[in-house]
Design an enzyme around this catalytic site. Structure first.
Site, PDB file in Angstrom:
ATOM      1  N   ASP A 219       0.759  -1.253   0.000  1.00 29.96           N
ATOM      2  CA  ASP A 219       0.000   0.000   0.000  1.00 29.96           C
ATOM      3  C   ASP A 219       0.796   1.314   0.000  1.00 29.96           C
ATOM      4  O   ASP A 219       1.109   1.849  -1.027  1.00 29.96           O
ATOM      5  CB  ASP A 219      -1.006  -0.012   1.168  1.00 29.96           C
TER       6      ASP A 219
ATOM      7  N   GLU B  22      -2.897  -7.590  13.037  1.00 27.51           N
ATOM      8  CA  GLU B  22      -2.488  -7.341  11.654  1.00 27.51           C
ATOM      9  C   GLU B  22      -1.013  -6.944  11.553  1.00 27.51           C
ATOM     10  O   GLU B  22      -0.298  -7.334  10.641  1.00 27.51           O
ATOM     11  CB  GLU B  22      -3.361  -6.221  11.096  1.00 27.51           C
TER      12      GLU B  22
HETATM   13  C1  6A9 Z   1     -10.677  -1.488   2.509  1.00 30.55           C
HETATM   14  C2  6A9 Z   1     -12.099  -0.441   4.206  1.00 30.55           C
HETATM   15  C3  6A9 Z   1     -13.649  -1.513   7.311  1.00 30.55           C
HETATM   16  C4  6A9 Z   1      -4.061  -4.360   3.562  1.00 30.55           C
HETATM   17  O1  6A9 Z   1      -5.048  -8.272   4.369  1.00 30.55           O
HETATM   18  C5  6A9 Z   1      -5.724  -7.707   3.311  1.00 30.55           C
HETATM   19  C6  6A9 Z   1      -4.996  -6.493   2.790  1.00 30.55           C
HETATM   20  C7  6A9 Z   1      -3.622  -6.883   2.282  1.00 30.55           C
HETATM   21  O2  6A9 Z   1      -3.758  -7.628   1.109  1.00 30.55           O
HETATM   22  C8  6A9 Z   1      -2.765  -5.699   1.976  1.00 30.55           C
HETATM   23  O3  6A9 Z   1      -1.475  -6.123   1.638  1.00 30.55           O
HETATM   24  N1  6A9 Z   1      -4.914  -5.502   3.867  1.00 30.55           N
HETATM   25  C9  6A9 Z   1      -2.683  -4.781   3.173  1.00 30.55           C
HETATM   26  O4  6A9 Z   1      -1.883  -3.670   2.884  1.00 30.55           O
HETATM   27  C10 6A9 Z   1      -6.247  -5.061   4.331  1.00 30.55           C
HETATM   28  C11 6A9 Z   1      -6.952  -4.300   3.250  1.00 30.55           C
HETATM   29  C12 6A9 Z   1      -8.346  -4.001   3.553  1.00 30.55           C
HETATM   30  C13 6A9 Z   1      -8.969  -3.214   2.441  1.00 30.55           C
HETATM   31  C14 6A9 Z   1     -10.383  -2.917   2.718  1.00 30.55           C
HETATM   32  C15 6A9 Z   1     -12.038  -1.163   2.921  1.00 30.55           C
HETATM   33  C16 6A9 Z   1     -12.699  -1.319   5.203  1.00 30.55           C
HETATM   34  O5  6A9 Z   1     -13.179  -0.635   6.311  1.00 30.55           O
END
Ligand code: 6A9
Length: 780
Positions: A516, A748
């Site tokens: 990100d 996380e």
């Molecule tokens: C956005 C907002 C409740 C971010 O683990 C899933 C991902 C990874 O793939 C990524 O590498 N996470 C990491 O940088 C979480 C991403 C969640 C996006 C959802 C919507 C939700 O509000």
């Protein structure tokens, strides 16, 4: 799901499935395999939810009443705001058994799931749920807390009518709660048994909107309270209800067993026996047996004995239990952007992908209860070591989501339940955007395992036939990256789709990379080269080469992959493109200046209003150069093991990793160097640093894995690698385990300053890799 030719003519290319036999149509996924995985706890978004792997299933779930600030509140969907001090599967085998512990204020709930297939069972077998309720303290709240109300429901997504058991009020004489019949499983019955003094009430509803179940029950109950002053479902129902909710109330502590029995012969004398064997003492002993089997399998799969203390082992079990218990089944259609502005949140036009099923683990039950492409690659590193057939089934589902261009959507928001968790701006997937092909990490392990004869005959057969069919899809996937994400120079790549128009972001994000807000060139352009993507391409080419070799596809494509591997692992070319001698590391290349900052600006809106907004100020023209941010991206050539063991550059990389003022902390490696100009910087007013400092387990696992590698190959830095490996491994395990025992959850990410878990709670996605770190299980 073949599309007929007339429809196909009108189907936009981007939503056209990849034209090759589907993996999920392979014989290995039919028959017994399919049936054995039919029912499961496949609704990770709720505290306890059961469904079958079919688009419109009969679903079951649990709610309970809790008291917050003197008011009744309903628990159902996993929500961080519920502030449960603990919940999660301490054990789960991904198939027939799970044991979850939930702590909600003074209330302790334990939910166990058991599935079995008997001679008389209908398709998919029978299952049972045991719920144990206890109060562990009741300071001054005695009156409110000595009784508890559970709500167990069944809902038919297909709209089939459910019948209410003859008389729920007399549950001790007649255990039947509900019955019905479905195409998939035939007739079924739901029974409730308990030794305790329970009261059971019910309500029946007819509605297609199943994802709003919490509201439905809450409103109905509220009405009863207002009308009659009692917290009790009305014992009435709509005509032909497709939803039945049973309220089970009793003084604590109490235990109740719910048994779901299906198949023919439900009227036969054997029925009572079958209910009996799924409840009471028989259920107790079966659960104990499953618990023992889980422990034995855990021991065999991860072999932690002598390596670790018991606290770590408990956390290790929760790591795999929660990952497997978090596996879900989803069905629906992704939304895909087709034109105009391709930036997130700015999509005028979107169309629907084809209706698709997805069986997948999820990163986090309360925050992200859906599939994420690159997360899944890391999940599968654990899952294949536990159960290869589950792993292939998951990877197969993902590869079947590929379109004709070889693209797979990154985030899978399938179905109303999944959709209800995502802000609308984030739903649409952009077909020019990638995400690391991390599934290949797992496939690569399987290929190497095959070559080394590590698997049983049945496993080897399954893997081989899988790879054979997957090959064309993997080729298309590789080609998609190789053509759409390539850079200007041969052997260079960059993540396409960064926003070069934004004036708000301190450094335009690269969501595609998975990292990100990890900083890249300040001014996105076609001149960029991203060193992480280059290394992912090496991994991909290498994996393709190995598979081609396996099937002796020493034809053109096998050779091409071989050549690509040669090119991308060429140390000289890598160094020319990405190495910076002053920093002693690998860096992205692009149009960049370090002199950027966010400042408040007043802008006029019409004549009268001025608004203040935070915008980026660029104090120097960017120029083409290496981008001096150090972090996991810089270490990708080390991760990819391109650096020869005797190279001075290896020593420099080891120094960088172990340097406390740069990446090293007592809790793991930072996601961005402390010395970086963007270390811990907000990206916009509201965008807090994410991959700009905190410790992430997937990157730490990959780096650790290479440290392990370099500590085992001959070379002058072997000992140095060994020491750093051991320290880093110890730090990661200690911190995650301590956090787990102190706070009840995996997180996380972890704060690089004090080790505290942060970001999403109940993050049992790649943080579960800590178990592989405990087991010292790495890729070869
Ligand atoms: C956005 C907002 C409740 C971010 O683990 C899933 C991902 C990874 O793939 C990524 O590498 N996470 C990491 O940088 C979480 C991403 C969640 C996006 C959802 C919507 C939700 O509000």
């Amino acid at each position: 799901n073949l599309i007929n030719p007339i429809e196909q003519a009108q189907t936009p290319r981007v939503v056209t499935p990849f034209p090759a036999p589907k993996l999920m149509d392979l014989p290995q996924f039919q028959g017994e395999h399919k049936e054995s995985l039919y029912w499961g706890t496949y609704r990770p978004n709720v505290y306890l939810g059961i469904r079958a792997r079919t688009p419109r299933s009969l679903i079951a779930g649990l709610m309970w009443i809790s008291i917050k600030d003197g008011r009744y509140v309903m628990r159902h969907v996993c929500q961080d705001s519920d502030e449960l001090s603990k919940y999660g599967w301490e054990q789960h085998d991904g198939r027939n058994f799970g044991h979850q512990v939930i702590v909600d204020q003074d209330m302790n709930l334990a939910t166990s799931f058991l599935k079995s297939k008997g001679e008389d069972s209908g398709y998919g077998g029978d299952w049972a749920v045991r719920i144990d309720v206890q109060n562990h303290k009741s300071k001054g709240k005695e009156e409110l807390l000595t009784s508890a109300h559970l709500f167990f429901y069944l809902a038919d997504e297909d709209g089939n009518a459910l019948n209410i058991g003859r008389d729920t009020l007399e549950i001790h004489e007649n255990s039947l709660l509900a019955s019905g019949s479905r195409m998939d499983i035939g007739s079924w019955q739901l029974h409730l048994k308990s030794q305790d003094d329970l009261e059971v009430h019910y309500a029946g509803f007819k509605t297609p909107h199943i994802h709003n179940l919490s509201d439905l029950v809450q409103e109905n109950l509220g009405l009863q309270v207002r009308k009659f002053g009692r917290l009790q479902l009305p014992d009435t129902s709509d005509d032909s209800p497709n939803i039945l909710v049973f309220q089970i109330s009793a003084r604590t502590p109490f235990r109740t067993d719910v048994a779901f029995i299906s198949g023919t012969g439900l009227e036969s004398p054997r029925l009572e026996e079958r209910v009996g064997s799924h409840t009471g003492t028989s259920l107790t002993s079966q659960l104990k047996e499953k618990q023992r089997e889980f422990d034995a399998k855990f021991g065999k799969s991860f072999n932690l004995v002598d390596k670790l203390d018991s606290e770590s082992i408990v956390a290790g079990k929760a790591a795999i239990g929660n990952l497997l218990g978090g596996i879900g089944y989803f069905f629906g259609q992704s939304k895909i952007a087709i034109s105009g502005n391709m930036n997130p949140g700015n999509h005028d036009d979107s169309i629907l992908y084809w209706p698709a099923e997805l069986y997948t683990a999820v990163p986090s039950r309360p925050f992200f209860p859906r599939g994420f492409l690159w997360d899944e690659g890391f999940h599968q590193l654990l899952v294949w070591r536990w159960d290869i057939h589950i792993s292939l089934d998951i990877i197969g589902h993902w590869l079947d989501l590929m379109n004709i261009d070889g693209w797979i959507p990154r985030e899978q928001i399938l179905g109303a339940e999944a959709l209800s968790k995502v802000p609308s701006d984030y739903v649409v997937q952009i077909p020019t955007n990638g995400n690391p092909p991390a599934l290949l990490l797992a496939l690569n392990d399987l290929v190497h395992g095959l070559k080394k004869n590590k698997f049983t005959a049945a496993e080897s057969d399954a893997i081989s036939s899988f790879l054979e069919r997957a090959f064309v899809r993997l080729e298309a996937w590789f080609q998609w990256f190789n053509t759409t994400q390539s850079g200007k120079e041969v052997g260079s790549y960059y993540w396409h789709g960064r926003d070069h128009t934004t004036t708000r972001e301190l450094n335009p994000k690269t969501l595609t990379s998975g990292l990100d807000d990890y900083p890249r060139a300040s001014h996105p352009s076609e001149d960029e080269r991203h060193v992480d993507l280059r290394c992912w391409m090496l991994l991909a080419a290498d994996c393709m080469h190995s598979i081609a070799e396996l099937f002796e596809k020493e034809n053109k494509s096998g050779k091409e992959y071989g050549n690509t591997v040669k090119l991308l692992s060429d140390f000289e070319i890598l160094n020319q493109m990405h190495y910076d001698d002053a920093y002693g590391t690998y860096l992205d290349f692009g149009n960049h200046t370090e002199k950027v900052r966010l400042v408040w600006k007043e802008t006029m809106v019409g004549h009268n209003y001025a608004t203040r907004e935070l915008v980026r100020e660029v104090l120097e023209s960017p120029k083409l150069r290496l981008v001096p941010h150090i972090g996991p991206v810089s270490l990708f050539p080390f991760i990819a093991r391109i650096i020869p063991a005797e190279s001075r550059i290896l020593e420099k990389q080891l120094d960088l990793i172990s340097n406390r003022s740069i990446l090293w902390t007592k809790f793991g490696l930072r996601s961005l160097a402390k010395t970086s100009s963007l270390y811990m910087k907000y990206n916009t007013e509201h965008d807090a640093p994410y991959w700009r400092g905190p410790i992430w387990m997937n990157m730490n696992y990959m780096i650790l894995s290479s440290l392990h590698h370099y500590s085992r190959v001959d070379g002058p830095y072997r000992e140095k690698a060994r020491t750093i490996y051991e320290d880093l491994r110890g730090n990661l395990i200690r911190n995650v385990v301590q956090n787990y025992h102190k706070n009840g959850f995996f997180r996380e990410q972890y704060d690089q300053r004090n080790g505290k878990g942060k970001g999403a709670r109940v993050f049992n996605g790649w943080t579960s890799l800590v178990l592989l770190i405990m087991a010292e299980a790495y890729s070869s």
